[in-house]
Design a protein around this motif. Structure first.
Motif: not given
Length: 102
Positions: A15-18, A26-29, A36-41, A46-59
């Protein structure tokens, strides 16, 4: 393997990053939250996929697929047992070495 971060923490960080201010990286956040920045990325992706804004398999879809694969494996095993039982029983009914003399 390290213990995963709690879902509430991940949701807060995403939420903070968005909602970051323009020019804030993102590095600072990630550094502010001690990740790590890669973890946040990955969390953002994953949040974009879960929200349906990007294609992919949800949890939820992954969990359902895993359950369905387990169910298929069980049904295939049961089918094999029944196939072998049918073959064994059909052999028992054939005339031959097991037939009783008349």
């Amino acid at each position: 393997m390290p213990k995963p971060y709690p879902k509430e923490f991940r949701d807060d960080v995403v939420r903070v990053a968005r909602n970051r201010e323009p020019g804030q990286h993102l590095r600072q956040i990630a550094a502010d939250f001690g990740i790590s920045e890669s973890c946040l990325t990955n969390w953002l992706r994953n949040a974009d996929v879960e929200d349906g804004t990007k294609p992919g398999t949800t949890n939820e879809e992954s969990r359902e697929n895993r359950e369905l694969r387990n169910r298929i494996r069980l049904l295939e095993q049961e089918n094999e047992v029944l196939r072998r039982a049918a073959a064994y029983l059909s052999q028992a009914n054939l005339p031959g070495k097991w037939a009783l003399p008349s």
